[in-house]
Design a protein around this motif. Structure first.
Motif, mmCIF file in Angstrom:
data_model
loop_
_atom_site.group_PDB
_atom_site.id
_atom_site.type_symbol
_atom_site.label_atom_id
_atom_site.label_comp_id
_atom_site.label_asym_id
_atom_site.label_seq_id
_atom_site.Cartn_x
_atom_site.Cartn_y
_atom_site.Cartn_z
ATOM 1 N N VAL A 136 0.836 -1.198 0.000
ATOM 2 C CA VAL A 136 0.000 0.000 0.000
ATOM 3 C C VAL A 136 0.873 1.251 0.000
ATOM 4 O O VAL A 136 0.779 2.080 -0.895
ATOM 5 N N VAL B 179 -7.933 1.702 1.198
ATOM 6 C CA VAL B 179 -6.970 0.817 0.549
ATOM 7 C C VAL B 179 -7.675 0.051 -0.560
ATOM 8 O O VAL B 179 -8.655 -0.652 -0.318
ATOM 9 N N SER C 160 -6.109 -2.333 -3.122
ATOM 10 C CA SER C 160 -4.942 -3.015 -3.667
ATOM 11 C C SER C 160 -5.181 -4.508 -3.703
ATOM 12 O O SER C 160 -5.358 -5.138 -2.659
ATOM 13 N N HIS D 272 -1.345 5.113 -4.574
ATOM 14 C CA HIS D 272 -2.154 5.170 -3.349
ATOM 15 C C HIS D 272 -2.020 6.546 -2.706
ATOM 16 O O HIS D 272 -0.924 7.075 -2.562
#
Length: 136
Positions: free
Chosen positions: A106, A118, A120, A112
């Motif tokens: 992350v 988050v 991912s 990001h």
């Protein structure tokens, strides 16, 4: 020793990642998870000021009859929260590994935005593998 869920709370108290790993948990809405994360953030802040001797980093474990919340506070203020059974003995180790995965997948991701949710696939896959290795 089941692991029920994982939360990542940013330094402002916002829930940036939430995932359940066990069946039978109450199905909460996104807003309810956000409220719970904010409440836990507030409790953590209060407990950091309650120490009668010196400074404290706040609550590290909150235990109920059938579960416990283990909290890892990072240097940046991000909190990693593991919801597990009261018999889970490796919660701190799991959270440390989650933090390492978070840093790798992350925080090192140039796309990001810090303090934002988050998103991912690599993070999700590594978390699934990690939790699977502790679910036995």
């Amino acid at each position: 020793m089941p692991i029920f869920g994982l939360w990542v709370i940013n330094k402002a108290g916002g829930l940036v990642y939430q995932r359940n790993f066990a069946d039978g948990l109450a199905q909460l809405t996104s807003n309810e998870y956000l409220v719970l994360a904010g409440t836990l953030h507030g409790i953590h802040a209060i407990t950091s000021r309650l120490s009668p001797i010196g400074s404290s980093s706040g609550a590290q474990v909150i235990e109920g009859e059938t579960f416990k919340l283990t909290i890892l506070l990072t240097a940046t203020g991000t909190k990693f929260v593991l919801l597990a059974s009261v018999t889970e003995t490796s919660a701190e180790l799991i959270l440390q590994k989650v933090y390492e995965i978070y840093a790798d997948f992350v925080m090192k991701n140039p796309f990001h935005t810090p303090e934002m949710p988050v998103r991912s696939e690599g993070f999700d896959q590594r978390i699934t593998t990690l939790m699977g290795s502790f679910q036995s």
